[in-house]
Scaffold this motif. Sequence first.
Motif, mmCIF file in Angstrom:
data_model
loop_
_atom_site.group_PDB
_atom_site.id
_atom_site.type_symbol
_atom_site.label_atom_id
_atom_site.label_comp_id
_atom_site.label_asym_id
_atom_site.label_seq_id
_atom_site.Cartn_x
_atom_site.Cartn_y
_atom_site.Cartn_z
ATOM 1 N N ARG A 123 0.826 -1.203 0.000
ATOM 2 C CA ARG A 123 0.000 0.000 0.000
ATOM 3 C C ARG A 123 0.860 1.253 0.000
ATOM 4 N NH1 ARG A 123 -5.280 -0.801 0.298
ATOM 5 N NH2 ARG A 123 -5.937 -2.910 0.771
ATOM 6 N N ASP A 124 0.186 2.365 0.096
ATOM 7 C CA ASP A 124 0.891 3.644 0.123
ATOM 8 C C ASP A 124 2.166 3.497 0.937
ATOM 9 O OD1 ASP A 124 0.937 6.143 2.337
ATOM 10 O OD2 ASP A 124 1.194 6.650 0.246
ATOM 11 N N ARG A 125 3.243 4.101 0.461
ATOM 12 C CA ARG A 125 4.548 3.823 1.044
ATOM 13 C C ARG A 125 4.656 4.214 2.514
ATOM 14 N NH1 ARG A 125 5.806 8.388 -2.382
ATOM 15 N NH2 ARG A 125 6.175 10.167 -1.054
ATOM 16 N N ALA A 126 3.734 5.030 2.986
ATOM 17 C CA ALA A 126 3.708 5.336 4.412
ATOM 18 C C ALA A 126 3.003 4.236 5.193
ATOM 19 C CB ALA A 126 3.005 6.669 4.652
ATOM 20 N N GLY A 127 2.542 3.187 4.473
ATOM 21 C CA GLY A 127 1.861 2.085 5.129
ATOM 22 C C GLY A 127 0.425 2.389 5.475
ATOM 23 N N LYS A 128 -0.141 3.420 4.842
ATOM 24 C CA LYS A 128 -1.502 3.837 5.159
ATOM 25 C C LYS A 128 -2.442 3.535 4.007
ATOM 26 C CE LYS A 128 -0.126 5.916 8.984
ATOM 27 N NZ LYS A 128 -0.465 5.395 10.324
ATOM 28 N N ASN A 129 -3.704 3.251 4.360
ATOM 29 C CA ASN A 129 -4.738 3.163 3.337
ATOM 30 C C ASN A 129 -5.118 4.565 2.879
ATOM 31 O OD1 ASN A 129 -4.800 0.404 3.759
ATOM 32 N ND2 ASN A 129 -6.436 0.542 5.278
ATOM 33 N N ALA A 130 -5.813 4.638 1.745
ATOM 34 C CA ALA A 130 -6.272 5.940 1.258
ATOM 35 C C ALA A 130 -7.209 6.606 2.264
ATOM 36 C CB ALA A 130 -6.962 5.783 -0.090
ATOM 37 N N SER A 131 -7.929 5.804 3.029
ATOM 38 C CA SER A 131 -8.868 6.368 4.001
ATOM 39 C C SER A 131 -8.157 7.160 5.078
ATOM 40 C CB SER A 131 -9.694 5.243 4.631
ATOM 41 O OG SER A 131 -8.852 4.245 5.178
ATOM 42 N N HIS A 132 -6.872 6.905 5.285
ATOM 43 C CA HIS A 132 -6.107 7.710 6.240
ATOM 44 C C HIS A 132 -6.118 9.173 5.812
ATOM 45 C CE1 HIS A 132 -3.000 8.645 9.202
ATOM 46 N NE2 HIS A 132 -2.337 9.273 8.245
ATOM 47 N N PHE A 133 -6.271 9.406 4.508
ATOM 48 C CA PHE A 133 -6.331 10.749 3.946
ATOM 49 C C PHE A 133 -7.743 11.076 3.463
ATOM 50 C CE2 PHE A 133 -2.225 8.776 3.231
ATOM 51 C CZ PHE A 133 -1.361 9.676 3.819
ATOM 52 N N SER A 134 -8.735 10.335 3.985
ATOM 53 C CA SER A 134 -10.156 10.564 3.665
ATOM 54 C C SER A 134 -10.431 10.449 2.172
ATOM 55 C CB SER A 134 -10.615 11.933 4.183
ATOM 56 O OG SER A 134 -10.462 12.010 5.576
ATOM 57 N N ASP A 135 -9.925 9.403 1.559
ATOM 58 C CA ASP A 135 -10.136 9.203 0.140
ATOM 59 C C ASP A 135 -10.262 7.719 -0.157
ATOM 60 O OD1 ASP A 135 -10.465 10.022 -2.513
ATOM 61 O OD2 ASP A 135 -8.879 11.523 -2.300
ATOM 62 N N GLN A 136 -10.704 7.415 -1.403
ATOM 63 C CA GLN A 136 -10.878 6.028 -1.805
ATOM 64 C C GLN A 136 -9.661 5.541 -2.582
ATOM 65 O OE1 GLN A 136 -13.064 8.451 -2.638
ATOM 66 N NE2 GLN A 136 -13.212 8.612 -4.859
ATOM 67 N N GLU A 137 -9.462 4.223 -2.606
ATOM 68 C CA GLU A 137 -8.301 3.661 -3.286
ATOM 69 C C GLU A 137 -8.440 3.748 -4.806
ATOM 70 O OE1 GLU A 137 -5.589 2.700 -1.882
ATOM 71 O OE2 GLU A 137 -6.120 2.362 0.214
ATOM 72 N N PHE A 138 -9.615 3.399 -5.342
ATOM 73 C CA PHE A 138 -9.813 3.328 -6.784
ATOM 74 C C PHE A 138 -10.757 4.445 -7.228
ATOM 75 C CE2 PHE A 138 -9.054 -0.939 -5.152
ATOM 76 C CZ PHE A 138 -7.959 -1.320 -5.901
ATOM 77 N N THR A 139 -10.379 5.172 -8.287
ATOM 78 C CA THR A 139 -11.144 6.359 -8.657
ATOM 79 C C THR A 139 -11.646 6.343 -10.102
ATOM 80 O OG1 THR A 139 -9.054 7.464 -9.187
ATOM 81 C CG2 THR A 139 -9.968 7.830 -6.979
#
Length: 755
Positions: free
Chosen positions: A322-338
């Motif tokens: 996942r994101d190189r910070a090890g976070k899901n997109a939801s950590h940034f209030s967003d979805q993975e697939f757009t």
Amino acid sequence: MMDCFHKLVAVFFITQTCKAHLHDVIRDLVVSDDGSEIFTESRALFLKSSDKGLSWTRYPQNTLHFYKTNKYRSRFEMSPNFSNDGIMFAMTLNRRTDDGGLNWESQDTSFKPCKAKGSLTFSSSFAKDNTVFVAGQLDGKYKLYRSTEKGEKDTWNEVNLPIKLSACPSQLSVPQVDGDGAVMLLGTSDGTVLSSHDLGVNWNTMVKGAKPLFRMSADVYTSSVLIASRKRVYRLPISNSSSWPLAKSDLELLKLPKENRKLGIQQVVSHVGEDKKTSLFVLRTSCRKKSSCSNSGDDHVLLSHNGGESWSKQFVDDWFSRDRAGKNASHFSDQEFTHVQGVAGTSTVYMGTWTGIYRSDDMGDSWTELDTLARLIIGVSTTAGDINNKNKINVDLCTYTDGCFTANIDVSLLKDNTSAHIPHKKWSTSGTRYTLLERSPNYTQDGVSLYAYYSKASVPFVERCDDQGCNNIQLPVFKGVKASDMDRVFTIRFSPNFAQDNIVYAGGSNTGLAMSDDGGKQFTMLWNALNRSVVQVTLSPTFAEDDTMAVLITEESNRNSDWKVDIYISQNRGETWTLLDSGPYMSVMVSTRQGLTVVALKTNGNVYVNVPKKHNSNKYRMAKVKDLSSTLRPDGIGTTGITMSESGRLLFAYYQGGTVVGDINRDTASLVNVTRSQPAFDKGYSDADVWSFTGQEDLFNKNTKVFKEVVAFSPHYSDDGVLFGASLNELWISFNEGQNWHMIYQIPFRAPRKG
């Protein structure tokens, strides 16, 4: 001197072992009908690729007024005949282009197009009938408009509908379904679906009371239309009109694999490839709304090749970690697939995600990551390249997430736009993220360099090299402060008089302002900076005589909270400090040629200078430099587009393109002896003319990364007048103080990666 590049490898021998994503947030993605052109809004960059995503050009976002805050997402809609007509709309900004995105024309400013994707659609036979529809708001009322002249300005007429729109339609669609010709569909917010077979002249009600519906897509596999609600997908045959209008209960429900109830549908897309093979994509997310965004680790893509009879499931982890910070997109209030969009009649499909752009060449069964910003240049440094030849300059280019590259440039071979081979190498394989490289002003004699990069060591350090080799040098840390794996060096400055005093400063997180007086072999904490992060340190060009320096310090803060940035000044080499001002500052420069002169850039793009207060010449107020406040474009100076020469001359780069070089007059808060360059968009575009020497990050992002300018003076500027600027992965040069620029070098885009 021993070879300091003992770790260097040629660019073309670099292997990609990194498992992490690029973390390139894809705001929009459109692909031309023949697949020859791809456009994406990538964070705040507008990028174009003409080779299936292998390389990208930074297109003129200046004409679209992309803002540094990412406030606007442009919502592009592309003509189905784009390869021939070059027509595209930027919906949020209400602009249109008919030359492939080079120049944009504003539409009726009183009309507000609906922002949702699918609020504008082209006729399926657009190449013949020139018809395009758009939904939006005019005089407070929601309406549908049609143009039969390719959507040109002042050619729109209101379409009479059998119902009154109470909000933006959920979607407009002209699906391509075999045997039914061109059918126009309009889905409303209350669950009604209208259809027209004569380009919006007459309408039928197909479905009533099917709320909530928000996505429609043609399904060639079954010659029907797919309609998606928040959780479900329905199939609607469009040929059997005898039973219209249908109720929601009359629609055929596709059987999707069961998931937890937090997952909703982001998008439904049907792609038709070679020999009418089909792929049906359903993008599921737990973050359809930022306000209710939960763990997006469950976000996935459903894929079917048989019209939904069976499904396979794909996750981000199937391609890379996942994101190189090890976070899901939801950590940034967003979805993975757009976004998903294919090239009709081929097996090629593109997917936009929180983590970047992917391409599939097998109808979506497997994916390759495309590089858009791994080698985006985020820092430029220059030093003398040959003690006996002032034409030779070392130019160091640090990138977003692929380390630093270095080039030895003979500027005498590049004048008059002459092309020349530029030797280039990777600086080090020690680190690739948040990199910062600075060489000693006396590098040709001492070989001293300091290289900082991200490491999970939780200790700020630099890699120091000289003619004896390289060593990691740890910086002092705060006492009693909890260490973090984000602790690192953000800024490095060598003394202009380094050959005599051996002084070098470094600032960062959990280290305050550190100083070395032995050429960087060891550091002591000069000032704890109130236990805050030092994100920039800058020295007066005449530091050897005036001992003057400035720092920018900020607090680590929650992403959603206010952050504080202070400018502190020292006139005794950092022994004591005085607060000059607080505010949303991004950069600071200092000199003493006109008394203490501090030039600072705010995040709004305006430049300020300290002006003595009346009746007290030792007290200052920060005044806006009027020459820079409204020149060229209102967006102002870019966040990393400011630097100072050894003579105190200043170089500013506008966020939307263009540069200004001048001397500051502190007392009048103005620039004098000014040289300007008009950006390319004021002269007519070509692909080679588009540049913007700035970054788009705000200081919150920078205070956990590095701060470095992307513009630089030649180390022999007073003799040669040479300037450098970086745009995307390109290095540009000017021989006449910025009046004209031309590109001299590109860091190659990273090869596509398979996870």
